[in-house]
Design a protein around this motif. Structure first.
Motif, PDB file in Angstrom:
ATOM      1  N   THR A 225       0.851  -1.193   0.000  1.00  0.00           N
ATOM      2  CA  THR A 225       0.000   0.000   0.000  1.00  0.00           C
ATOM      3  C   THR A 225       0.884   1.239   0.000  1.00  0.00           C
ATOM      4  OG1 THR A 225      -0.137  -0.114   2.413  1.00  0.00           O
ATOM      5  CG2 THR A 225      -1.928  -1.127   1.153  1.00  0.00           C
ATOM      6  N   GLU A 237      -7.532   9.424  -4.311  1.00  0.00           N
ATOM      7  CA  GLU A 237      -7.165   8.430  -5.324  1.00  0.00           C
ATOM      8  C   GLU A 237      -6.273   7.346  -4.727  1.00  0.00           C
ATOM      9  OE1 GLU A 237      -4.090   8.741  -8.904  1.00  0.00           O
ATOM     10  OE2 GLU A 237      -5.881   9.963  -9.240  1.00  0.00           O
ATOM     11  N   ILE A 238      -5.288   7.768  -3.924  1.00  0.00           N
ATOM     12  CA  ILE A 238      -4.372   6.809  -3.293  1.00  0.00           C
ATOM     13  C   ILE A 238      -5.129   5.933  -2.293  1.00  0.00           C
ATOM     14  CG2 ILE A 238      -2.345   6.565  -1.813  1.00  0.00           C
ATOM     15  CD1 ILE A 238      -1.294   9.175  -3.022  1.00  0.00           C
ATOM     16  N   ASP A 241      -6.946   3.353  -4.146  1.00  0.00           N
ATOM     17  CA  ASP A 241      -5.965   2.389  -4.635  1.00  0.00           C
ATOM     18  C   ASP A 241      -5.545   1.437  -3.517  1.00  0.00           C
ATOM     19  OD1 ASP A 241      -3.861   1.865  -6.952  1.00  0.00           O
ATOM     20  OD2 ASP A 241      -2.739   1.899  -5.074  1.00  0.00           O
ATOM     21  N   ASN A 242      -5.309   1.982  -2.321  1.00  0.00           N
ATOM     22  CA  ASN A 242      -4.928   1.156  -1.176  1.00  0.00           C
ATOM     23  C   ASN A 242      -6.020   0.174  -0.793  1.00  0.00           C
ATOM     24  OD1 ASN A 242      -2.401   2.288  -0.924  1.00  0.00           O
ATOM     25  ND2 ASN A 242      -2.967   3.721   0.689  1.00  0.00           N
ATOM     26  N   ARG A 245      -5.846  -2.745  -3.073  1.00  0.00           N
ATOM     27  CA  ARG A 245      -4.693  -3.579  -2.738  1.00  0.00           C
ATOM     28  C   ARG A 245      -4.948  -4.402  -1.473  1.00  0.00           C
ATOM     29  NH1 ARG A 245       0.440  -1.499  -4.858  1.00  0.00           N
ATOM     30  NH2 ARG A 245       0.001   0.047  -6.471  1.00  0.00           N
ATOM     31  N   TRP A 286      -0.629   5.880 -17.261  1.00  0.00           N
ATOM     32  CA  TRP A 286      -1.092   5.496 -15.921  1.00  0.00           C
ATOM     33  C   TRP A 286      -2.523   5.969 -15.709  1.00  0.00           C
ATOM     34  CZ3 TRP A 286      -0.822   2.304 -12.173  1.00  0.00           C
ATOM     35  CH2 TRP A 286      -1.338   2.615 -10.925  1.00  0.00           C
ATOM     36  N   PRO A 288      -5.357   5.329 -12.879  1.00  0.00           N
ATOM     37  CA  PRO A 288      -5.620   4.694 -11.578  1.00  0.00           C
ATOM     38  C   PRO A 288      -6.882   3.834 -11.563  1.00  0.00           C
ATOM     39  CG  PRO A 288      -5.003   6.992 -11.299  1.00  0.00           C
ATOM     40  CD  PRO A 288      -5.195   6.780 -12.769  1.00  0.00           C
ATOM     41  N   ASN A 289      -7.957   4.322 -12.179  1.00  0.00           N
ATOM     42  CA  ASN A 289      -9.205   3.548 -12.172  1.00  0.00           C
ATOM     43  C   ASN A 289      -9.025   2.215 -12.887  1.00  0.00           C
ATOM     44  OD1 ASN A 289     -10.635   5.481 -10.752  1.00  0.00           O
ATOM     45  ND2 ASN A 289     -11.314   6.549 -12.598  1.00  0.00           N
ATOM     46  N   PHE A 291      -6.181   0.551 -13.155  1.00  0.00           N
ATOM     47  CA  PHE A 291      -5.374  -0.327 -12.307  1.00  0.00           C
ATOM     48  C   PHE A 291      -6.232  -0.982 -11.230  1.00  0.00           C
ATOM     49  CE2 PHE A 291      -2.875  -0.958  -8.400  1.00  0.00           C
ATOM     50  CZ  PHE A 291      -1.955  -1.876  -8.874  1.00  0.00           C
ATOM     51  N   ARG A 292      -7.101  -0.197 -10.611  1.00  0.00           N
ATOM     52  CA  ARG A 292      -7.980  -0.767  -9.574  1.00  0.00           C
ATOM     53  C   ARG A 292      -8.895  -1.833 -10.167  1.00  0.00           C
ATOM     54  NH1 ARG A 292      -7.732   4.624  -7.654  1.00  0.00           N
ATOM     55  NH2 ARG A 292      -9.613   5.290  -8.726  1.00  0.00           N
TER      56      ARG A 292
END
Length: 476
Positions: A225, A237-238, A241-242, A245, A286, A288-289, A291-292
């Motif tokens: 994380t 956003e982070i 993302d965490n 994860r 990159w 983020p959405n 990647f999630r």
């Protein structure tokens, strides 16, 4: 799940300005201590010489004058003397790497992040300054580049152009106080080593095993994380993302307990997360959405494998093996928890969501609200059970599910081999044959018991032993 240590390194193009910023009470709201191993003259000379060499090299970009580590400390460290903490951590770095440092101990504005800023030089002082005297006049143009003749730096009137320099014969035209930069500070191996060193130092002052930190293992089944820094515009956003994860990490724990091999989980992590995320970045940059979404699909993929896996509890061996029985009891506990989790995931939640989908119409509002509340409570219960899965093992000293399962599988193999050896011996004796020389007596339970204890200790103290080996290697 055990907390991981956090250490980040950054490059400093303006070391004097950065030192002023981290050590100023006027600029820092929660500054508790500062410490220096070299005075301002050292850093002034370092900055000047770094800039001079950078200009002579003709390299584009910014000159890196020094580097900085940010070391996060557990909140228990707020009970220790700040100056002693800072001096110990700074002296540790200077002793380890032999370079000068400036450091400061801070809290962030909300007092949720207790941390050290440690600025260090990549260069050491020369034993004696290296001074070069001009044997003839030396000329430099506006860019600092050395040229051969005076004519190259004069204008049409024969005057030296603004910004150009002339070093007369007998004057100093170049001096060096420092050695060249130590290249190891640019490597990933350095930051990995620093994390090991400081994690060991942090843990040396923490008596409660559950509060100790560990260095994140990139080769584990888990995803790391990210830390959310002060006033980070991407905090939401982070955090999202965490969350993704952490959901993967909980599912990985459940998979391990369900009997799925670590190698299989690592394969899924590589192919379904790392490979697909890498391809996505190459094609779209990159996002983020996205990647999630990749992590979420990988979690679902792993959950499907868990559903297919039959995990009946293994029978307890009728042997005088207290250590292994303790491990089996732990295994039964985590499998019972895993069974309850699977029931919620596969039966309870799907049924509630189906009921909610079927509850339609303007007169069904109260029923829908009740079902929505029940779903929310069930999801919270599921999350709590997933979080408690590794906690079942912590009382016995195992840092996480992965470490326990690794030890359990090894112990299981030892017991199986023992049973095979014993059965062969008993069959030989029953048939009236003379056992082989090495089998004059049945395998000794005491040696197996000792091996089990050794496996348990290796698992529970793996991080400490790794750090100890590295430290011994450095001492040699």
């Amino acid at each position: 799940m055990a907390r991981h240590s956090f250490i980040r390194m950054s490059k400093l193009p303006n070391v004097k300005g950065r030192i002023s910023y981290i050590t100023s009470h006027a600029k820092q709201e929660n500054l508790y201590a500062t410490y220096r191993t070299a005075d301002n003259t050292f850093w002034k000379n370092l900055a000047r010489e770094s800039q001079q060499e950078f200009q002579r090299s003709g390299t584009n970009g910014k000159c890196i004058e020094a580097r900085e580590l940010i070391i996060a400390l557990p909140e228990i460290y707020t009970t220790f003397d700040p100056q002693q903490v800072l001096e110990e951590f700074t002296d540790k770095f200077r002793q380890q790497y032999g370079v000068e440092c400036v450091s400061a101990l801070h809290h962030n504005k909300r007092k949720t992040n207790y941390h050290i800023h440690l600025i260090f030089s990549e260069r050491k002082l020369l034993p004696e300054p290296d001074i070069k005297i001009a044997t003839r006049s030396v000329f430099y143009d506006e860019t600092g580049k050395r040229v051969r003749t005076k004519k190259e730096i004069t204008d049409e009137n024969g005057q030296i152009r603004k910004g150009c320099t002339v070093i007369k014969k007998g004057d100093v035209y170049e001096s060096h106080l420092f050695k060249t930069k130590d290249e190891r500070f640019k490597s990933e191996a350095f930051i990995a080593e620093a994390k090991e060193v400081y994690t060991e130092l942090i843990n040396s002052h923490i008596s409660d095993p559950e509060q100790r930190l560990k260095v994140f293992d990139k080769n584990s089944v888990y995803l790391p994380t990210k830390k959310i820094g002060k006033n980070n515009p991407k905090a939401a956003e982070i955090e999202a993302d965490n969350t993704a994860r952490q959901e993967w990490n909980r599912t990985a724990d459940l998979a391990l307990v369900s009997g799925i091999e670590k190698t299989k989980i690592l394969e899924i992590k590589q192919t379904e997360i790392h490979d697909k995320a890498g391809q996505s970045i190459r094609e779209n940059g990159w996002l983020p959405n996205l990647f999630r979404s990749i992590v979420g699909k990988a979690k679902e993929f792993l959950q499907a494998i868990i559903r297919e896996k039959d995990m009946p509890p293994k029978p307890v061996l009728d042997m005088d093996m207290d250590e292994f029985r303790t491990m089996q009891t732990l295994m039964l506990k985590v499998q019972k928890q895993a069974k309850a989790i699977k029931k919620i995931q596969e039966i309870t939640l799907p049924n509630l969501r189906q009921q909610l989908a079927e509850t339609t119409g303007i007169f069904k509002g109260k029923e829908r609200k009740a079902l929505e509340k029940q779903i929310q409570q069930t999801e919270s219960e599921l999350k709590e059970k997933l979080d408690k899965l590794p906690d079942i093992l912590k009382d016995d000293g195992y840092p996480d599910v992965q470490a326990f399962m690794k030890t359990y599988r090894k112990a299981e193999a030892i017991i199986t081999q023992y049973n095979q050896d014993l059965a062969e011996w008993e069959q030989t004796v029953k048939n009236g044959q003379k056992p082989a020389e090495k089998q004059h007596r049945p395998p000794e339970r005491q040696s197996v018991r000792n091996r089990l204890r050794q496996l348990q200790e290796e698992s529970k103290q793996s991080s400490q032993s790794k750090q100890r080996k590295k430290s011994q290697g450095r001492d040699r």
